[in-house]
Design an enzyme around this catalytic site. Sequence first.
Site, PDB file in Angstrom:
ATOM      1  N   HIS A  19     -50.783 -30.519  10.589  1.00  0.00           N
ATOM      2  CA  HIS A  19     -49.937 -31.682  10.856  1.00  0.00           C
ATOM      3  C   HIS A  19     -49.227 -31.896   9.509  1.00  0.00           C
ATOM      4  O   HIS A  19     -49.503 -31.379   8.318  1.00  0.00           O
ATOM      5  CB  HIS A  19     -51.041 -32.761  10.691  1.00  0.00           C
ATOM      6  CG  HIS A  19     -51.688 -32.981  12.162  1.00  0.00           C
ATOM      7  ND1 HIS A  19     -52.496 -34.138  12.168  1.00  0.00           N
ATOM      8  CD2 HIS A  19     -51.886 -32.239  13.207  1.00  0.00           C
ATOM      9  CE1 HIS A  19     -52.848 -34.017  13.690  1.00  0.00           C
ATOM     10  NE2 HIS A  19     -52.532 -32.902  14.095  1.00  0.00           N
ATOM     11  N   GLU A  59     -48.918 -33.996   7.383  1.00  0.00           N
ATOM     12  CA  GLU A  59     -49.454 -34.553   6.059  1.00  0.00           C
ATOM     13  C   GLU A  59     -50.276 -33.547   5.208  1.00  0.00           C
ATOM     14  O   GLU A  59     -50.149 -33.416   4.101  1.00  0.00           O
ATOM     15  CB  GLU A  59     -50.388 -35.654   6.357  1.00  0.00           C
ATOM     16  CG  GLU A  59     -49.769 -37.055   7.079  1.00  0.00           C
ATOM     17  CD  GLU A  59     -49.934 -37.045   8.507  1.00  0.00           C
ATOM     18  OE1 GLU A  59     -49.465 -35.867   9.166  1.00  0.00           O
ATOM     19  OE2 GLU A  59     -50.202 -38.034   9.087  1.00  0.00           O
ATOM     20  N   CYS A  91     -53.530 -39.561  11.379  1.00  0.00           N
ATOM     21  CA  CYS A  91     -54.815 -39.240  12.359  1.00  0.00           C
ATOM     22  C   CYS A  91     -55.842 -39.297  11.448  1.00  0.00           C
ATOM     23  O   CYS A  91     -55.859 -39.454  10.186  1.00  0.00           O
ATOM     24  CB  CYS A  91     -54.742 -37.972  13.135  1.00  0.00           C
ATOM     25  SG  CYS A  91     -54.924 -36.579  12.314  1.00  0.00           S
TER      26      CYS A  91
HETATM   27 ZN   LIG Z   1     -52.864 -35.857  11.369  1.00  0.00          ZN
END
Ligand SMILES: [Zn+2]
Length: 143
Positions: A48, A50, A78
Site C-alpha cells: 500500500h 502508506e 486501512c
Molecule cells: Zn492500507
Amino acid sequence: MRLALDQAGLAARGGDVPVGAVVLSPDGTTVLGAGHNEREATGDPTAHAEVLAIRRAAAALGEWRLTGCTLVVTLEPCTMCAGAIVQSRVDRVVYGARDDKAGAAGSLWDVVRDRRLNHRPEVVEGVLAAECARPLTEFFRGR
Ligand SMILES: [Zn+2]
C-alpha cells in the site's frame, strides 16, 4: 497533497488502485519517502502507498522512528496502514478522501487515535478530498 496525488496517478498507470502517499520531514520541507499502491505491479499484498512511503522514509533517515514527520495520503488509511502509522511514530496524518468501507482513521475504525495504544498521531482529514476521490471513482467506474 499534490505530491501524494502525483503518486496516486503512478499507481493507476500500473493498474493499481490510485492511492498515493508521501512522508514529510519534521520541518515539512523535505519529502523523505513517497509511495503509491503497487499490489498489482509487485504481487505484494502489503504494498500500500502508506507502507511503502513509510519504509522509504525510514530508510532515508536510517531510523524506524519517524518522530515529528507527517504522512500525507490521498485516501484514509486501512487497518494495516493505520498500524504501520502507529508503529512508525509519525506525529501527523493528513488524508484526502474518506474510506467509509475500510477506513481506519475515523470512518469505520479509528486505530490511529485509539487511546489504548501508546502513540496517537494528530489526524487532519478532508484535504483536497474531492480531488483525491476523483481518480478512485474513475478507476472503479472503469472496472
Ligand atoms: Zn492500507
